[in-house]
Write a protein that holds these residues in place. Structure first.
Motif, mmCIF file in Angstrom:
data_model
loop_
_atom_site.group_PDB
_atom_site.id
_atom_site.type_symbol
_atom_site.label_atom_id
_atom_site.label_comp_id
_atom_site.label_asym_id
_atom_site.label_seq_id
_atom_site.Cartn_x
_atom_site.Cartn_y
_atom_site.Cartn_z
ATOM 1 N N LEU A 270 4.600 -4.705 -9.644
ATOM 2 C CA LEU A 270 3.145 -4.619 -9.488
ATOM 3 C C LEU A 270 2.673 -3.175 -9.452
ATOM 4 O O LEU A 270 1.709 -2.803 -10.137
ATOM 5 N N THR A 271 3.345 -2.336 -8.666
ATOM 6 C CA THR A 271 2.916 -0.940 -8.552
ATOM 7 C C THR A 271 3.099 -0.209 -9.881
ATOM 8 O O THR A 271 2.255 0.598 -10.268
ATOM 9 N N GLN A 272 4.163 -0.513 -10.602
ATOM 10 C CA GLN A 272 4.365 0.120 -11.913
ATOM 11 C C GLN A 272 3.303 -0.333 -12.907
ATOM 12 O O GLN A 272 2.797 0.469 -13.691
ATOM 13 N N PRO B 120 -2.557 13.220 -1.985
ATOM 14 C CA PRO B 120 -3.209 12.087 -1.312
ATOM 15 C C PRO B 120 -4.259 12.578 -0.310
ATOM 16 O O PRO B 120 -4.023 13.535 0.424
ATOM 17 N N VAL B 121 -5.420 11.908 -0.299
ATOM 18 C CA VAL B 121 -6.493 12.217 0.643
ATOM 19 C C VAL B 121 -7.005 10.909 1.240
ATOM 20 O O VAL B 121 -6.795 9.836 0.692
ATOM 21 N N LYS B 122 -7.680 11.006 2.369
ATOM 22 C CA LYS B 122 -8.217 9.824 3.051
ATOM 23 C C LYS B 122 -9.573 9.382 2.485
ATOM 24 O O LYS B 122 -9.962 8.230 2.617
ATOM 25 N N SER B 123 -10.331 10.329 1.875
ATOM 26 C CA SER B 123 -11.636 9.978 1.309
ATOM 27 C C SER B 123 -11.973 10.917 0.159
ATOM 28 O O SER B 123 -11.425 12.015 0.048
ATOM 29 N N ASN B 124 -12.870 10.458 -0.699
ATOM 30 C CA ASN B 124 -13.379 11.245 -1.832
ATOM 31 C C ASN B 124 -12.296 11.697 -2.798
ATOM 32 O O ASN B 124 -12.341 12.825 -3.296
ATOM 33 N N GLY B 125 -11.320 10.844 -3.092
ATOM 34 C CA GLY B 125 -10.287 11.187 -4.064
ATOM 35 C C GLY B 125 -10.824 11.128 -5.479
ATOM 36 O O GLY B 125 -11.702 10.313 -5.790
ATOM 37 N N ASP B 126 -10.306 11.979 -6.346
ATOM 38 C CA ASP B 126 -10.698 11.939 -7.756
ATOM 39 C C ASP B 126 -10.315 10.598 -8.382
ATOM 40 O O ASP B 126 -11.056 10.052 -9.195
ATOM 41 N N THR C 173 0.833 -1.210 0.000
ATOM 42 C CA THR C 173 0.000 0.000 0.000
ATOM 43 C C THR C 173 0.862 1.251 0.000
ATOM 44 O O THR C 173 0.619 2.194 -0.759
ATOM 45 N N GLN C 174 1.896 1.270 0.828
ATOM 46 C CA GLN C 174 2.772 2.441 0.917
ATOM 47 C C GLN C 174 3.560 2.659 -0.371
ATOM 48 O O GLN C 174 3.717 3.788 -0.826
ATOM 49 N N GLU C 175 4.051 1.589 -0.973
ATOM 50 C CA GLU C 175 4.816 1.717 -2.223
ATOM 51 C C GLU C 175 3.933 2.214 -3.366
ATOM 52 O O GLU C 175 4.384 2.995 -4.203
ATOM 53 N N LEU C 176 2.676 1.773 -3.408
ATOM 54 C CA LEU C 176 1.754 2.265 -4.438
ATOM 55 C C LEU C 176 1.505 3.757 -4.256
ATOM 56 O O LEU C 176 1.567 4.526 -5.213
ATOM 57 N N LEU C 177 1.274 4.171 -3.023
ATOM 58 C CA LEU C 177 1.076 5.591 -2.735
ATOM 59 C C LEU C 177 2.328 6.402 -3.077
ATOM 60 O O LEU C 177 2.245 7.461 -3.707
ATOM 61 N N ASP C 178 3.491 5.896 -2.699
ATOM 62 C CA ASP C 178 4.754 6.590 -2.991
ATOM 63 C C ASP C 178 4.979 6.758 -4.490
ATOM 64 O O ASP C 178 5.423 7.817 -4.944
ATOM 65 N N LEU C 179 4.675 5.726 -5.264
ATOM 66 C CA LEU C 179 4.859 5.806 -6.709
ATOM 67 C C LEU C 179 3.998 6.911 -7.313
ATOM 68 O O LEU C 179 4.477 7.721 -8.108
#
Length: 168
Positions: A156-158, A72-78, A57-63
Motif C-alpha cells: 500500500l505505501t509503495q 517531515p513537518v507537522k503542518s503546512n507541508g509542500d 502512518t509510520q510506514e508511509l512516513l518512513d518510506l
C-alpha cells in the motif's frame, strides 16, 4: 597511447556521471518540494486492528523519508497526505472438496488524499487496496497477522508513493 586511454576513460566516466544525475533510483520526483506532511490515518473500518493506524502512518512516513530528501513537518507541508483506513476484511478465497475454505484473504483499503501545494494538478483522492492470503486453518493472530500486515502495508505505501511522486 596511455594518454589516449586515460582521456577516453575520463570522458566516458564524465558522460555517464552526468547522464545518470537526471535519474532517481527510486523513480520519485519531488520537484521543488522541500517538506512533507503526513497526517495520522485513523481506522474507520468496521473491523478494527488496534495497531494498524499507527503502523500504516509510520510506514508511509518512513518510506518517504528513506526514498526522498523531503523534511517531515507537522503542518503546512509542500506535499500533504491525509486519509483513513476504510476497510479491513477477512474473506474465504478457495474451497476444498468438502465445501470448507482452504484459504482466507485479509484485504485492507485506504482512502488517500494527496495535495501537492506546488503543483495543484498532481493532487488526488484515491482508494488503495491490497491483500494477503493465509491458510484457512490458521488464526489471524501472532506471526500470521504480522506477516500479512507487513506484506499489505509495504504494498500500500509503495503504491501511494508511486501514485504521488513517481507518477506511475
Amino acid at each position: 597511447m596511455k594518454k589516449l586511454l586515460y582521456i577516453t576513460f575520463f570522458s566516458l566516466s564524465t558522460i555517464l556521471f552526468i547522464a545518470c544525475g537526471a535519474y532517481s533510483f527510486t523513480g520519485g520526483s519531488t520537484g521543488d518540494a522541500k517538506t512533507l506532511q503526513i497526517d495520522f490515518f485513523p481506522n474507520q473500518a468496521s473491523l478494527i486492528e488496534p495497531s494498524l493506524s499507527q503502523t500504516f502512518t509510520q510506514e508511509l512516513l518512513d518510506l518517504f523519508t528513506r526514498q526522498t530528501n523531503l523534511t517531515p513537518v507537522k503542518s503546512n507541508g509542500d506535499l500533504y497526505f491525509s486519509g483513513e483506513i476504510t476497510n479491513y476484511r477477512v474473506t474465504p478465497m478457495s474451497a476444498t472438496s468438502d465445501q470448507t475454505a482452504a484459504q482466507n484473504r485479509l484485504t485492507i483499503t485506504v482512502n488517500v488524499r494527496f495535495e501537492n501545494k506546488l503543483i495543484e494538478k498532481d493532487s488526488f483522492e484515491k482508494q488503495f487496496s491490497f491483500y494477503s492470503d493465509f491458510a484457512a486453518d490458521a488464526q489471524l493472530t501472532g506471526t500470521v497477522l504480522d506477516t500479512a500486515l507487513e506484506e499489505i502495508i509495504d504494498r500500500l505505501t509503495q503504491d501511494i508513493f508511486n501514485a504521488s511522486v513517481a507518477k506511475w
